[in-house]
Design an enzyme around this catalytic site. Structure first.
Site, PDB file in Angstrom:
ATOM      1  N   TYR A 187       0.802  -1.224   0.000  1.00  0.00           N
ATOM      2  CA  TYR A 187       0.000   0.000   0.000  1.00  0.00           C
ATOM      3  C   TYR A 187       0.838   1.281   0.000  1.00  0.00           C
ATOM      4  CZ  TYR A 187      -3.856   3.103   0.748  1.00  0.00           C
ATOM      5  OH  TYR A 187      -4.782   4.093   0.577  1.00  0.00           O
ATOM      6  N   GLY A 188       0.471   2.211  -0.830  1.00  0.00           N
ATOM      7  CA  GLY A 188       0.955   3.604  -0.791  1.00  0.00           C
ATOM      8  C   GLY A 188       2.450   3.730  -0.568  1.00  0.00           C
ATOM      9  N   SER A 235      -3.594  17.001   5.237  1.00  0.00           N
ATOM     10  CA  SER A 235      -3.899  18.339   5.749  1.00  0.00           C
ATOM     11  C   SER A 235      -4.193  19.353   4.651  1.00  0.00           C
ATOM     12  CB  SER A 235      -2.741  18.855   6.609  1.00  0.00           C
ATOM     13  OG  SER A 235      -2.610  18.092   7.770  1.00  0.00           O
ATOM     14  N   LYS A 256      -2.763  19.538   1.089  1.00  0.00           N
ATOM     15  CA  LYS A 256      -1.859  19.915  -0.005  1.00  0.00           C
ATOM     16  C   LYS A 256      -2.495  19.674  -1.378  1.00  0.00           C
ATOM     17  CE  LYS A 256       1.393  17.182   1.381  1.00  0.00           C
ATOM     18  NZ  LYS A 256       0.662  16.717   2.573  1.00  0.00           N
ATOM     19  N   THR A 257      -3.043  18.468  -1.584  1.00  0.00           N
ATOM     20  CA  THR A 257      -3.635  18.165  -2.887  1.00  0.00           C
ATOM     21  C   THR A 257      -4.741  19.158  -3.199  1.00  0.00           C
ATOM     22  OG1 THR A 257      -3.135  15.828  -2.610  1.00  0.00           O
ATOM     23  CG2 THR A 257      -4.819  16.379  -4.239  1.00  0.00           C
ATOM     24  N   ASP A 291     -11.513  29.133  -1.438  1.00  0.00           N
ATOM     25  CA  ASP A 291     -11.302  30.444  -0.832  1.00  0.00           C
ATOM     26  C   ASP A 291      -9.891  30.608  -0.255  1.00  0.00           C
ATOM     27  OD1 ASP A 291     -13.807  31.740  -1.326  1.00  0.00           O
ATOM     28  OD2 ASP A 291     -14.702  30.254   0.024  1.00  0.00           O
ATOM     29  N   ASN A 292      -9.181  29.495  -0.086  1.00  0.00           N
ATOM     30  CA  ASN A 292      -7.822  29.592   0.459  1.00  0.00           C
ATOM     31  C   ASN A 292      -6.916  30.451  -0.422  1.00  0.00           C
ATOM     32  OD1 ASN A 292      -8.662  27.934   2.511  1.00  0.00           O
ATOM     33  ND2 ASN A 292      -7.908  26.058   1.535  1.00  0.00           N
TER      34      ASN A 292
HETATM   35  P1  GTP Z   1      -1.365  13.522   1.791  1.00  0.00           P
HETATM   36  O1  GTP Z   1      -1.605  13.001   0.404  1.00  0.00           O
HETATM   37  O2  GTP Z   1      -1.657  12.514   2.848  1.00  0.00           O
HETATM   38  O3  GTP Z   1       0.009  14.097   1.969  1.00  0.00           O
HETATM   39  O4  GTP Z   1      -2.490  14.659   2.074  1.00  0.00           O
HETATM   40  P2  GTP Z   1      -2.737  16.175   1.591  1.00  0.00           P
HETATM   41  O5  GTP Z   1      -1.997  17.129   2.461  1.00  0.00           O
HETATM   42  O6  GTP Z   1      -2.538  16.300   0.134  1.00  0.00           O
HETATM   43  O7  GTP Z   1      -4.287  16.367   1.963  1.00  0.00           O
HETATM   44  P3  GTP Z   1      -5.584  16.534   1.048  1.00  0.00           P
HETATM   45  O8  GTP Z   1      -5.540  17.776   0.201  1.00  0.00           O
HETATM   46  O9  GTP Z   1      -5.828  15.273   0.353  1.00  0.00           O
HETATM   47  O10 GTP Z   1      -6.697  16.792   2.167  1.00  0.00           O
HETATM   48  C1  GTP Z   1      -6.962  15.890   3.223  1.00  0.00           C
HETATM   49  C2  GTP Z   1      -8.364  16.094   3.721  1.00  0.00           C
HETATM   50  O11 GTP Z   1      -8.554  17.447   4.175  1.00  0.00           O
HETATM   51  C3  GTP Z   1      -9.409  15.837   2.636  1.00  0.00           C
HETATM   52  O12 GTP Z   1     -10.442  15.055   3.174  1.00  0.00           O
HETATM   53  C4  GTP Z   1      -9.888  17.226   2.273  1.00  0.00           C
HETATM   54  O13 GTP Z   1     -11.227  17.216   1.830  1.00  0.00           O
HETATM   55  C5  GTP Z   1      -9.692  18.045   3.558  1.00  0.00           C
HETATM   56  N1  GTP Z   1      -9.388  19.473   3.276  1.00  0.00           N
HETATM   57  C6  GTP Z   1      -8.483  19.946   2.379  1.00  0.00           C
HETATM   58  N2  GTP Z   1      -8.493  21.306   2.320  1.00  0.00           N
HETATM   59  C7  GTP Z   1      -9.417  21.723   3.216  1.00  0.00           C
HETATM   60  C8  GTP Z   1      -9.903  23.025   3.621  1.00  0.00           C
HETATM   61  O14 GTP Z   1      -9.453  24.078   3.142  1.00  0.00           O
HETATM   62  N3  GTP Z   1     -10.860  23.056   4.592  1.00  0.00           N
HETATM   63  C9  GTP Z   1     -11.355  21.896   5.137  1.00  0.00           C
HETATM   64  N4  GTP Z   1     -12.286  22.018   6.081  1.00  0.00           N
HETATM   65  N5  GTP Z   1     -10.953  20.654   4.773  1.00  0.00           N
HETATM   66  C10 GTP Z   1      -9.995  20.561   3.829  1.00  0.00           C
HETATM   67  C1  SPV Z   2       1.164  10.708   2.842  1.00  0.00           C
HETATM   68  O1  SPV Z   2       0.845   9.865   3.687  1.00  0.00           O
HETATM   69  O2  SPV Z   2       1.648  11.812   3.140  1.00  0.00           O
HETATM   70  C2  SPV Z   2       0.963  10.405   1.415  1.00  0.00           C
HETATM   71  C3  SPV Z   2       0.467   9.073   1.065  1.00  0.00           C
HETATM   72  O3  SPV Z   2       1.216  11.230   0.572  1.00  0.00           O
HETATM   73  S1  SPV Z   2       1.685   7.840   1.082  1.00  0.00           S
HETATM   74  O4  SPV Z   2       2.159   7.638  -0.283  1.00  0.00           O
HETATM   75  O5  SPV Z   2       1.046   6.598   1.573  1.00  0.00           O
HETATM   76  O6  SPV Z   2       2.779   8.206   1.940  1.00  0.00           O
HETATM   77 MN    MN Z   3       1.875  13.204   1.495  1.00  0.00          MN
END
Ligand code: GTP
Ligand code: SPV
Ligand code: MN
Length: 621
Positions: free
Chosen positions: A218-219, A273, A275-276, A529-530
Site C-alpha cells: 500500500y501507498g 492536511s 496539499k492536494t 477560498d484559500n
Molecule cells: P497527503 O496526500 O496525505 O500528503 O495529504 P494532503 O496534504 O494532500 O491532503 P488533502 O488535500 O488530500 O486533504 C486531506 C483532507 O482534508 C481531505 O479530506 C480534504 O477534503 C480536507 N481538506 C483539504 N483542504 C481543506 C480546507 O481548506 N478546509 C477543510 N475544512 N478541509 C480541507
Molecule cells: C502521505 O501519507 O503523506 C501520502 C500518502 O502522501 S503515502 O504515499 O502513503 O505516503
Molecule cells: Mn503526502
C-alpha cells in the site's frame, strides 16, 4: 548447464529483449531475483500500462469501475504507511535523529534479506526503472531508480506516479547512480501488523542509496519512487551533497491576468492536511476571471538555488497524484473530480464499490450515500445491505482511501510542469490542522524565523487536542514521517540552501482549520477560498499591501483581504485575523521543549525563538 545458470540465462534474455543495457542495473536485478526466489522477471515501460491493466483485471487484482477506471482493495491490515516500522539505516550513528528511527545498516541488512529470501517464490518480479524528476533537470543525478516489486498493482501505481521506462536508466552519466529499491509484499495474512510480533520492515539504507521494503503493498510502503526515494532518500541526498532540499510540499502557480505576472508558491502541510486540495484549487468565481491557478505538484518538491539568478527553484519529481478520496466532490475540488473522471485510467483504492454498477463511492462524494444500497460493498468488501443494525452508519470507505491518476489528467496542470529547471519560488508556506491560535495567514520576512516556523509546525493528531491545552503533534516542515537525518542538521541545511538565494522567497504560516470554540464550525470555508490568503501574501511581497505587524508575523487587515462574494459570519473574520497572545505565550513553552529534543539546533533558530518569545512577552499595543 545447471538449473541456476539457466535461470540466469533466461533473465539475461528478458533484459536483452527489453533493451536494458546498464550492467549495474542488470547485476542488481540478478542479485535480488536470487534472494527473493521470483519465478520470472519482467521489465516494465509506461507503454505496458494497457496490457498490465488487462492482466490485472483478468487476475481479479483490479475491478472495473466504469470506463477506463479501476478499483483495488488492499489487505484490510494494510491501509496506510506504518511509521513505527519505518527505519533509516546507515553505518554512522551520527546520522541518528529524533524522528528518523535510525538503526545500524549492518544490523538491518541481514534482517531484510532474511525476510525477503524466497518470499516471491512463484511470482513475477517486475523491474520498474523510473525517474523522479523532469528529464534534463539539474537534479537528475539524484532522480533515477529501479524498483523491483512482486506486485502488479504496485507496478500500475508506479506507472502513474513516476516516469517509468528503461530509457531513464540506460544512459546514466554515472551508471551506478540509481536508487536500488526492492519491494516484497510478503504474506499479508501472517505478518502480525500492529502487534508486538510485527514482521514488516520499511528500510532506507540512505548512504547506500538502497531501499528495502517488506510486508505491505500500500501507498508509501510500496510505491518506492514516491515517499522512500522522492522524500526520505532525496532529503538525505540533498543534505549529503549540500545541493538541495526534498520536502513534502505542494507546488502551485498563480497568474494575475490583469498584470500578466506569475507567482509560484510551495509549502508543507502534514499528511492529510490539504496539499492536494490547495494545489488543485481554482480561483474563486467571485474574483472574476482575474486569476488562474496552475497545478505543479501536490506532495513532493525538490528545491535548489539557481546560481544564474540567485532564486530558489522547485520541481515536482512525481508524475501523478495519490490523493485522499474523502470529501472530494464538485464543490470542494472540481479539478480533482475531473482528474479522476471516466477515461482517465484512475485507480481507486479502498473506497466503497458496486460491481453491478461498476461505480465507486466515498464519504463526502455526495452528501448522503447511495439510497439504494443494492450491490454496494464497503472497503473491506462486505455488503452494506448485510451490515448489522448498529453498524449501518459506519464509513463505507476507509478514511485513507485514495485515487491515483496522472498529472496529464489534472485540468489545471501547468503548461511548463516539466520544465527541467523548475519554477522560481516567491513564497514558502507552512500549515496544518489547528483549531485555535493560528490565524488564517501570518507572513514572515526573516529567513531564520521562517525556518523556525517550519520546524515548529504542528497539527492536531486527534480530537483529544480540543481546547486551549491543545496538544499538537509537531511535524517539522511536514517531514516528520520522512525525516532521514538529524533535525538540527536539517535546520542548518535549510538556512544554508535558502540562505544562498540572493532573492529570497517570503515565508508564511496558513491555517484553514480554525474553529469556533463554542459550536466548532470552521471559521473559514476553506478549499477554493484559500487562494485569497495566498493572493494577499504575494501582494505583501510586492509591497502592494502592508498588513499589521504582530509578534508572530504580519497578518492581513480586513480590508486588504479580498473577500468579494464571501459570506463570513460576523466576528469570525476578526478571530481569523487576530493573534491570541495568551494562547501563543503558552505555545512558546511547548516549542522550546520540542526544539530541545534535537541535537545541534543552529543558534540562528534559537535566536528566532527568543525574538518571537520576547515580542509576545512585551506589552501589546
Ligand atoms: P497527503 O496526500 O496525505 O500528503 O495529504 P494532503 O496534504 O494532500 O491532503 P488533502 O488535500 O488530500 O486533504 C486531506 C483532507 O482534508 C481531505 O479530506 C480534504 O477534503 C480536507 N481538506 C483539504 N483542504 C481543506 C480546507 O481548506 N478546509 C477543510 N475544512 N478541509 C480541507
Ligand atoms: C502521505 O501519507 O503523506 C501520502 C500518502 O502522501 S503515502 O504515499 O502513503 O505516503
Ligand atoms: Mn503526502
Amino acid at each position: 548447464m545447471s538449473a541456476r545458470s539457466s535461470l540466469v540465462d533466461v533473465r539475461n534474455a528478458v533484459l536483452d529483449d527489453a533493451g536494458l543495457t546498464n550492467a549495474q542495473v542488470r547485476a542488481f536485478v540478478h542479485g535480488w531475483a536470487e534472494v527473493t526466489g521470483a519465478a520470472r522477471i519482467e521489465v516494465v515501460n509506461a507503454s505496458d500500462d494497457a496490457r498490465l491493466l488487462r492482466e490485472a483485471v483478468d487476475a481479479g487484482e483490479l475491478l472495473p469501475a466504469g470506463e477506463g477506471r479501476y478499483y483495488s482493495r488492499s489487505h484490510a491490515k494494510d491501509t496506510a504507511r506504518s511509521e513505527e516500522r519505518t527505519v533509516v539505516a546507515t553505518d554512522d550513528p551520527a546520522d541518528a535523529g529524533t524522528y528518523n528511527n535510525w538503526r545500524p545498516a549492518s544490523e538491518m541488512r541481514p534482517l531484510l534479506e532474511e525476510r525477503m529470501r524466497g518470499a516471491s517464490a512463484g511470482k513475477t518480479m517486475y523491474v520498474v526503472p523510473y525517474l523522479m524528476a523532469p528529464p534534463g533537470s539539474p537534479l537528475e543525478a539524484y532522480a533515477a531508480g529501479v524498483e523491483l516489486t512482486d506486485s502488479r498493482t504496485v507496478v500500475l501505481h508506479m506507472i502513474r506516479m513516476a516516469r517509468v521506462g528503461v530509457a531513464h536508466i540506460n544512459d546514466l552519466a554515472a551508471p551506478n547512480t540509481f536508487v536500488r529499491a526492492v519491494h516484497v509484499t510478503g504474506d499479508l495474512d501472517t505478518l502480525g501488523q500492529g502487534t508486538p510480533d510485527d514482521q514488516r520492515y520499511f528500510v532506507t539504507f540512505a548512504r547506500e542509496r538502497t531501499i528495502l521494503h517488506y510486508g505491505s503493498s500500500y501507498g508509501g510502503n510500496a510505491l518506492l519512487g514516491k515517499i522512500a526515494h522522492g522524500l526520505r532518500q532525496a532529503t538525505f541526498d540533498g543534505w549529503a551533497s549540500g545541493e538541495f532540499l526534498a520536502e513534502q510540499f505542494l507546488l502551485l502557480g498563480i497568474t494575475d491576468k490583469q498584470t500578466g505576472r506569475k507567482y509560484h508558491v510551495c509549502g508543507g502541510m502534514p499528511s492529510a492536511s490539504g496539499k492536494t486540495n490547495l494545489a488543485m484549487t481554482l480561483a474563486p468565481d467571485a474574483l472574476g476571471d482575474r486569476y488562474h491557478v496552475d497545478f505543479y505538484g501536490d506532495d513532493i518538491a525538490w528545491l535548489r538555488v539557481d546560481p544564474a539568478d540567485g532564486r530558489v527553484y522547485a520541481i515536482n519529481p512525481e508524475f501523478g497524484v495519490f490523493g485522499v478520496a474523502k470529501d472530494t466532490n464538485e464543490l470542494t475540488n472540481p479539478t480533482a473530480v475531473a482528474a479522476i473522471a471516466p477515461g482517465t485510467g484512475t485507480i481507486f483504492t479502498n473506497v466503497a464499490y458496486n460491481a453491478d454498477a461498476a461505480d465507486v463511492w466515498w464519504e463526502g462524494r455526495t452528501p448522503e450515500p447511495p439510497a439504494d444500497v443494492t450491490g454496494w460493498r464497503d472497503w473491506k468488501g462486505e455488503l452494506i445491505s448485510e451490515r448489522p443494525d448498529g453498524e449501518r452508519n459506519a464509513p463505507w470507505a476507509h478514511p485513507n482511501s485514495r485515487f491515483t491518476t496522472t498529472l496529464e489528467h489534472v485540468p489545471n496542470i501547468a503548461a511548463d510542469f516539466d520544465v527541467p529547471r523548475g519554477v522560481p519560488i516567491d513564497a514558502i508556506i507552512f500549515g496544518g490542522r489547528t483549531r485555535d491560535r493560528e490565524p488564517l495567514v501570518r507572513a514572515i520576512t526573516d529567513l531564520a524565523e521562517g525556518v523556525y516556523d517550519g520546524l515548529t509546525l504542528g497539527a492536531e493528531a486527534t480530537f483529544a487536542a480540543e481546547g486551549t491545552e491543545g496538544v499538537l503533534r509537531y511535524d517539522p516542515m511536514s517531514m516528520r514521517p520522512f525525516m532521514a537525518f538529524p533535525e538540527g542538521a536539517y535546520a542548518a541545511h535549510w538556512l544554508k540552501v535558502i540562505g544562498a538565494a540572493t532573492d529570497q522567497p517570503i515565508f508564511a504560516h496558513v491555517n484553514w482549520f480554525q474553529r469556533d470554540p463554542d459550536d466548532g464550525h470552521f471559521l473559514w470555508p476553506g478549499y477554493r477560498d484559500n487562494l485569497r490568503a495566498l493572493l494577499w501574501l504575494v501582494q505583501l511581497r510586492n509591497g502592494e499591501v502592508s498588513g499589521t505587524p504582530t509578534p508572530v508575523g504580519i497578518v492581513p487587515t480586513a480590508d486588504e483581504l479580498d473577500l468579494t462574494g464571501m459570506d463570513l459570519r460576523p466576528g469570525d473574520l476578526d478571530r481569523l485575523l487576530t493573534i491570541d497572545v495568551p494562547r501563543w505565550r503558552q505555545e512558546m513553552a511547548h516549542r522550546a521543549e520540542h526544539l530541545e529534543q534535537f541535537r545541534d539546533v543552529p543558534e540562528a533558530i534559537w535566536e528566532a525563538h527568543r525574538r518571537v518569545a520576547a515580542a509576545l512577552d512585551a506589552p501589546q499595543t
